[in-house]
Design a protein around this motif. Structure first.
Motif, PDB file in Angstrom:
ATOM      1  N   VAL A 105       0.792  -1.169  -0.018  1.00 13.07           N
ATOM      2  CA  VAL A 105      -0.210  -0.101   0.308  1.00 13.07           C
ATOM      3  C   VAL A 105       1.253   1.490   0.119  1.00 13.07           C
ATOM      4  N   HIS A 106       1.786   0.942   1.324  1.00 14.05           N
ATOM      5  CA  HIS A 106       3.278   1.769   1.225  1.00 14.05           C
ATOM      6  C   HIS A 106       4.161   2.413  -0.410  1.00 14.05           C
ATOM      7  N   GLY A 107       4.537   1.189  -1.102  1.00  9.30           N
ATOM      8  CA  GLY A 107       4.880   1.703  -1.689  1.00  9.30           C
ATOM      9  C   GLY A 107       6.706   1.387  -1.734  1.00  9.30           C
ATOM     10  N   HIS A 108       6.583   0.925  -0.331  1.00 11.55           N
ATOM     11  CA  HIS A 108       7.867   0.591  -0.374  1.00 11.55           C
ATOM     12  C   HIS A 108       8.062  -0.691   0.906  1.00 11.55           C
ATOM     13  N   PRO A 109       8.769  -1.105   1.323  1.00 12.79           N
ATOM     14  CA  PRO A 109       8.806  -1.856   2.402  1.00 12.79           C
ATOM     15  C   PRO A 109       8.791  -1.069   4.192  1.00 12.79           C
ATOM     16  N   VAL A 110       8.190  -1.974   5.045  1.00 18.94           N
ATOM     17  CA  VAL A 110       8.211  -1.754   5.871  1.00 18.94           C
ATOM     18  C   VAL A 110       9.256  -2.057   6.949  1.00 18.94           C
ATOM     19  N   GLU A 111      10.358  -1.611   7.628  1.00 19.22           N
ATOM     20  CA  GLU A 111      11.183  -2.187   8.439  1.00 19.22           C
ATOM     21  C   GLU A 111      10.770  -3.423   9.872  1.00 19.22           C
ATOM     22  N   LYS A 112      10.080  -2.564  10.313  1.00 19.38           N
ATOM     23  CA  LYS A 112       9.002  -2.928  11.404  1.00 19.38           C
ATOM     24  C   LYS A 112       7.826  -3.403  11.448  1.00 19.38           C
ATOM     25  N   PRO A 113       7.143  -4.316  10.819  1.00 16.94           N
ATOM     26  CA  PRO A 113       5.477  -4.327  10.325  1.00 16.94           C
ATOM     27  C   PRO A 113       5.195  -5.093  12.173  1.00 16.94           C
ATOM     28  N   GLU A 114       3.864  -4.432  12.083  1.00 18.53           N
ATOM     29  CA  GLU A 114       3.324  -4.889  13.503  1.00 18.53           C
ATOM     30  C   GLU A 114       1.930  -5.003  12.957  1.00 18.53           C
ATOM     31  N   THR A 115       1.889  -6.200  13.261  1.00 16.64           N
ATOM     32  CA  THR A 115      -0.617  -5.977  13.335  1.00 16.64           C
ATOM     33  C   THR A 115      -0.286  -8.042  14.144  1.00 16.64           C
ATOM     34  N   ILE A 116      -1.712  -7.238  14.929  1.00 17.56           N
ATOM     35  CA  ILE A 116      -1.782  -8.661  15.810  1.00 17.56           C
ATOM     36  C   ILE A 116      -2.332  -9.984  14.751  1.00 17.56           C
ATOM     37  N   ALA A 117      -2.276  -9.603  13.065  1.00 17.54           N
ATOM     38  CA  ALA A 117      -2.699 -10.614  12.320  1.00 17.54           C
ATOM     39  C   ALA A 117      -1.144 -11.412  11.727  1.00 17.54           C
ATOM     40  N   THR A 118      -0.893 -12.250  12.994  1.00 14.33           N
ATOM     41  CA  THR A 118       0.703 -13.184  12.600  1.00 14.33           C
ATOM     42  C   THR A 118       0.873 -12.855  11.148  1.00 14.33           C
ATOM     43  N   ALA A 119       0.144 -13.631  10.412  1.00 14.17           N
ATOM     44  CA  ALA A 119       0.453 -14.662   9.262  1.00 14.17           C
ATOM     45  C   ALA A 119       0.987 -13.381   7.985  1.00 14.17           C
ATOM     46  N   ILE A 120       0.051 -11.838   8.323  1.00 15.12           N
ATOM     47  CA  ILE A 120       0.936 -11.528   7.494  1.00 15.12           C
ATOM     48  C   ILE A 120       1.445  -9.900   7.637  1.00 15.12           C
ATOM     49  N   ARG A 121       2.424 -10.885   9.057  1.00 14.78           N
ATOM     50  CA  ARG A 121       2.857  -9.443   9.323  1.00 14.78           C
ATOM     51  C   ARG A 121       4.077  -9.573   9.079  1.00 14.78           C
ATOM     52  N   ILE A 122       4.399  -8.754   7.482  1.00 12.90           N
ATOM     53  CA  ILE A 122       5.748  -9.324   6.640  1.00 12.90           C
ATOM     54  C   ILE A 122       5.822  -8.023   5.945  1.00 12.90           C
ATOM     55  N   GLY A 123       6.898  -7.637   6.101  1.00 13.85           N
ATOM     56  CA  GLY A 123       7.043  -6.363   5.934  1.00 13.85           C
ATOM     57  C   GLY A 123       7.973  -5.922   4.650  1.00 13.85           C
ATOM     58  N   ALA A 124       8.428  -6.827   4.000  1.00 17.78           N
ATOM     59  CA  ALA A 124       9.310  -6.582   2.334  1.00 17.78           C
ATOM     60  C   ALA A 124       8.447  -8.067   1.749  1.00 17.78           C
ATOM     61  N   PRO A 125       7.247  -8.447   1.353  1.00 20.83           N
ATOM     62  CA  PRO A 125       6.473  -9.662   0.533  1.00 20.83           C
ATOM     63  C   PRO A 125       7.988 -10.012  -0.401  1.00 20.83           C
ATOM     64  N   ALA A 126       7.859 -11.479  -0.963  1.00 23.32           N
ATOM     65  CA  ALA A 126       8.793 -11.546  -1.370  1.00 23.32           C
ATOM     66  C   ALA A 126       7.898 -11.963  -3.040  1.00 23.32           C
ATOM     67  N   SER A 127       6.896 -12.242  -3.314  1.00 27.26           N
ATOM     68  CA  SER A 127       5.950 -11.361  -4.032  1.00 27.26           C
ATOM     69  C   SER A 127       4.982 -10.595  -4.285  1.00 27.26           C
ATOM     70  N   TRP A 128       5.876  -9.324  -4.072  1.00 23.54           N
ATOM     71  CA  TRP A 128       6.454  -7.959  -4.445  1.00 23.54           C
ATOM     72  C   TRP A 128       5.192  -7.521  -5.959  1.00 23.54           C
ATOM     73  N   ASP A 129       6.148  -8.084  -7.066  1.00 21.42           N
ATOM     74  CA  ASP A 129       6.018  -7.959  -8.239  1.00 21.42           C
ATOM     75  C   ASP A 129       4.424  -8.554  -8.445  1.00 21.42           C
ATOM     76  N   GLY A 130       4.302 -10.181  -8.361  1.00 16.26           N
ATOM     77  CA  GLY A 130       3.003 -10.831  -8.323  1.00 16.26           C
ATOM     78  C   GLY A 130       2.150  -9.691  -7.835  1.00 16.26           C
ATOM     79  N   ALA A 131       2.095  -9.488  -6.845  1.00 11.59           N
ATOM     80  CA  ALA A 131       1.039  -9.127  -6.594  1.00 11.59           C
ATOM     81  C   ALA A 131       0.667  -7.885  -7.255  1.00 11.59           C
ATOM     82  N   ILE A 132       1.652  -6.470  -7.394  1.00 10.64           N
ATOM     83  CA  ILE A 132       0.972  -5.150  -8.346  1.00 10.64           C
ATOM     84  C   ILE A 132       0.880  -5.635  -9.389  1.00 10.64           C
ATOM     85  N   ALA A 133       1.650  -7.601 -10.051  1.00  9.42           N
ATOM     86  CA  ALA A 133       0.490  -7.353 -11.653  1.00  9.42           C
ATOM     87  C   ALA A 133      -0.715  -8.082 -11.544  1.00  9.42           C
ATOM     88  N   ALA A 134      -0.881  -8.466  -9.976  1.00  8.52           N
ATOM     89  CA  ALA A 134      -2.355  -9.197  -9.919  1.00  8.52           C
ATOM     90  C   ALA A 134      -3.552  -7.461  -9.824  1.00  8.52           C
TER      91      ALA A 134
END
Length: 363
Positions: A236-265
């Motif tokens: 959403v921000h367009g850049h990695p988040v160094e220290k991601p925080e959320t109660i939703a632990t499964a998506i507490r990720i600051g630098a998605p490995a499939s970034w390009d695939g998500a943007i393409a989708a």
């Protein structure tokens, strides 16, 4: 030899490798392993139709996979290919669900499993699964992104199969969920809502929808609505988040490995990737449990939270929507205890007291 032995392990009805063999990169040497993954329910959610004005809202219950999450679809392909390539062990970084799935399928195939998890930042239910299946757990002093970088370095130097979603076989397996939706509904939905953490799943769903569309099995492709937690929303921000925080632990990720695939989708589907607050996620989490009988982990509820936040104004009138529910609530039982007030009434072993308590509850 191992391949032939594993080929005897088919379940009744088959799993992902058997059902979607024509759509997967399998060879004669790929063992047809399964724990019964795939063929998950697609359940209509009338309360969400009322809340959004949508014509139809369906929940794809990936929590019904063998280890309780969508990861099993991709893991069965990744581990089968690891066996085909004579790997003796698999390795992954994980916020929990990947480690549980990798450990289970490795155990099924007689492989060792090593999992790297962020120390103290993984739901206990998921950690228990990995341990039960015999995985060696390496608790990393850092977040998921640190663990994934380390996992990639290790598999570059050691004879281990990396089974994170950077492994293309994971994406191949996970795309079958989109195919199942088309097989069930007769066509693709108008809108598909999905949680986004490492972004492999939105990438995979879009791939599945596109392949069915190009094969003329589906007449259209859906708009994709990816949903991140506000404290972990790099896409959403367009850049990695160094220290991601959320109660939703499964998506507490600051630098998605499939970034390009998500943007393409997002772009190719004319969709969007948005963020929702933890409060919105927990509201959706409670709504699913209370109104639909679906107990999911908080990250799963992000798909519904995003739909409610973006389309709570009736703009979905006449639309068919699918929300992916990625993981089971028992993955994170501590969150349920913290987030839901149990309706407990203490009584003696007395008929009259029981009747009074029931009558009060019916009011």
């Amino acid at each position: 030899m191992a391949s032939n032995a594993l080929r005897t392990g088919l379940s009744i009805g088959g799993g992902v490798l058997e059902r979607y063999a024509d759509w997967l990169p399998l060879t004669e040497a790929t063992p047809c392993i399964t724990l019964g993954e795939g063929s998950t329910p697609l359940v209509r959610a009338e309360s969400l139709e009322r809340a959004t004005g949508a014509d139809e809202v369906w929940l794809k219950l990936e929590l019904c996979n063998p280890t309780g999450s969508f990861k099993d679809r991709g893991m069965v392909v990744a581990v089968a290919k690891a066996v085909e390539q004579s790997a003796s062990a698999v390795l992954c970084a994980s916020t929990g669900n990947t480690s549980a799935s990798a450990a289970a399928y490795a155990a099924r195939c007689g492989l060792r499993a090593f999992v790297l998890v962020p120390e103290g930042r993984i739901a206990q239910g998921k950690l228990a699964q990995a341990a039960a299946h015999g995985a060696r757990v390496l608790a990393v002093d850092g977040n998921f992104d640190d663990a994934l970088r380390l996992a990639q370095e290790l598999t570059d130097q050691l004879p281990l199969a990396l089974v994170n979603s950077v492994n293309p076989y994971r994406i191949e397996g996970q795309k079958t969920a989109a195919m199942e939706i088309v097989d069930s509904l007769g066509d693709a939905p108008d809108l598909h809502c999905i949680p986004v953490g490492n972004a492999g799943n939105i990438t995979a769903y879009w791939k599945g929808y596109c392949e069915y569309f190009h094969a003329e099995i589906a007449s259209r492709r859906p708009r994709m609505l990816g949903v991140q937690a506000a404290g972990a929303a790099p896409l959403v921000h367009g850049h990695p988040v160094e220290k991601p925080e959320t109660i939703a632990t499964a998506i507490r990720i600051g630098a998605p490995a499939s970034w390009d695939g998500a943007i393409a989708a997002r772009d190719e589907s004319e969709g969007a990737i948005i963020s929702t607050t933890d409060e919105q996620i927990l509201d959706a989490y409670r709504m699913l449990a209370d109104a639909e009988g679906v107990f999911c982990e908080p990250a799963s509820a992000a798909s519904v939270a995003g739909m409610l936040a973006r389309h709570g104004d009736g703009s979905l009138a006449g639309q068919r929507v699918v929300c992916t529910i990625t993981g089971h609530g028992l993955k994170d039982p501590e969150r349920a205890v913290e987030s839901v007030t149990a309706d407990v009434v203490e009584i003696d072993s007395d008929f009259a007291q029981a009747v009074a308590a029931i009558e009060e509850g019916l009011q």
